[in-house]
Design a protein around this motif. Sequence first.
Motif, PDB file in Angstrom:
ATOM      1  N   ALA A 299       0.844  -1.108   0.091  1.00  0.00           N
ATOM      2  CA  ALA A 299      -0.146  -0.020  -0.070  1.00  0.00           C
ATOM      3  C   ALA A 299       0.925   1.347  -0.123  1.00  0.00           C
ATOM      4  CB  ALA A 299      -0.831  -0.176   1.122  1.00  0.00           C
TER       5      ALA A 299
ATOM      6  N   GLN B 235      -1.850  -0.408  -4.861  1.00  0.00           N
ATOM      7  CA  GLN B 235      -2.019   0.187  -3.676  1.00  0.00           C
ATOM      8  C   GLN B 235      -3.522   0.164  -3.095  1.00  0.00           C
ATOM      9  OE1 GLN B 235      -0.556   4.241  -4.069  1.00  0.00           O
ATOM     10  NE2 GLN B 235       1.608   3.731  -3.698  1.00  0.00           N
ATOM     11  N   SER B 236      -4.400   0.409  -4.032  1.00  0.00           N
ATOM     12  CA  SER B 236      -5.868   0.201  -3.984  1.00  0.00           C
ATOM     13  C   SER B 236      -5.986  -1.061  -3.531  1.00  0.00           C
ATOM     14  CB  SER B 236      -6.347   0.784  -5.077  1.00  0.00           C
ATOM     15  OG  SER B 236      -7.923   0.666  -4.856  1.00  0.00           O
ATOM     16  N   ALA B 237      -5.350  -2.069  -4.301  1.00  0.00           N
ATOM     17  CA  ALA B 237      -6.009  -3.456  -4.158  1.00  0.00           C
ATOM     18  C   ALA B 237      -5.550  -3.902  -2.592  1.00  0.00           C
ATOM     19  CB  ALA B 237      -5.187  -4.539  -4.885  1.00  0.00           C
TER      20      ALA B 237
ATOM     21  N   ARG C  61      -5.184  -2.163   0.025  1.00  0.00           N
ATOM     22  CA  ARG C  61      -6.026  -1.417   0.921  1.00  0.00           C
ATOM     23  C   ARG C  61      -7.315  -2.349   0.979  1.00  0.00           C
ATOM     24  NH1 ARG C  61      -3.959   3.412  -1.534  1.00  0.00           N
ATOM     25  NH2 ARG C  61      -2.230   4.333  -0.217  1.00  0.00           N
ATOM     26  N   GLN C  62      -7.913  -2.554   0.055  1.00  0.00           N
ATOM     27  CA  GLN C  62      -9.134  -3.478  -0.123  1.00  0.00           C
ATOM     28  C   GLN C  62      -8.881  -4.839   0.420  1.00  0.00           C
ATOM     29  OE1 GLN C  62     -10.651  -3.765  -4.089  1.00  0.00           O
ATOM     30  NE2 GLN C  62     -10.305  -1.380  -4.840  1.00  0.00           N
ATOM     31  N   ALA C  63      -7.973  -5.266   0.515  1.00  0.00           N
ATOM     32  CA  ALA C  63      -7.406  -6.781   1.111  1.00  0.00           C
ATOM     33  C   ALA C  63      -7.550  -6.548   2.556  1.00  0.00           C
ATOM     34  CB  ALA C  63      -6.117  -7.251   0.386  1.00  0.00           C
TER      35      ALA C  63
ATOM     36  N   ALA D 191      -8.990  -4.105   4.381  1.00  0.00           N
ATOM     37  CA  ALA D 191     -10.135  -3.974   4.800  1.00  0.00           C
ATOM     38  C   ALA D 191     -10.909  -5.455   4.763  1.00  0.00           C
ATOM     39  CB  ALA D 191     -10.936  -3.181   4.003  1.00  0.00           C
ATOM     40  N   LYS D 192     -10.935  -6.255   3.776  1.00  0.00           N
ATOM     41  CA  LYS D 192     -11.488  -7.621   3.906  1.00  0.00           C
ATOM     42  C   LYS D 192     -11.125  -8.396   4.931  1.00  0.00           C
ATOM     43  CE  LYS D 192     -12.404  -7.865  -1.094  1.00  0.00           C
ATOM     44  NZ  LYS D 192     -12.081  -8.526  -2.111  1.00  0.00           N
TER      45      LYS D 192
END
Length: 236
Positions: free
Chosen positions: A88, A96-98, A100-102, A104-105
């Motif tokens: 990130a 970086q976006s991927a 942050r999404q991971a 969050a999951k």
Amino acid sequence: MARAARLLDLLQLLRQHRFPVSGQALAAELGISLRTLYRDIATLQAQGAEISGEAGLGYVLKPGFVLPPLMFDQDELDALLLGLSWVAERTDPALQSAARQALAKINAVLPPERRPLPGQAVQLVGPVPLAPESNTLLAQLRQAIRRQQVLEIHYLDLQQIPSRRAIWPLAIGYFEQVRVLVAWCELRQGFRHFRTDRISYCAPSGARYVGTRAQLLQTWRTQEGITRSVATADIF
């Protein structure tokens, strides 16, 4: 051992075997009775795991099954959070976006008491100045690697000599301050390493390269004397 953790351990054991493994061997590895093993197999099958076989013949798990919810021990969780935090901070906007999404999951499926609080992470990723490059270049390179596309690039080497190359991209190495593309170079007829911040132009040629990426990477590793595991070596 909690039953949920034991089921995950059983899945991990089954994933390690390409061919049927006996119930006795699985039960011995887990330290449980055969009766308990049979119940656990039935539970996993009921959850959707495609486990073939039966008592006396052995069991094999079809690849691709993941049992929710995710469960990690503390060291595994620390490793995941540190790795995703590094991505990130040190990669291109798409990754970086991927990451942050991971993150969050992962946080969404962790019990509240295991969820890291903001600003209280155990491991931190320190600031390092990165060589500048196009925001879209790394995403373009990753896509070409996945599709085994030949790329046309304009490159400026360390001696400030410009060149035009046709390359077969194989992998991207992420270092502290630079990213390096591993590729087969048609001009040099050999493997070369290109700093991504020195690529001024990049476009697909419309052709796919010969052979497979896995075969070419293995040849590159052999020539470079790389003996690390595939999971580690693939990033460079």
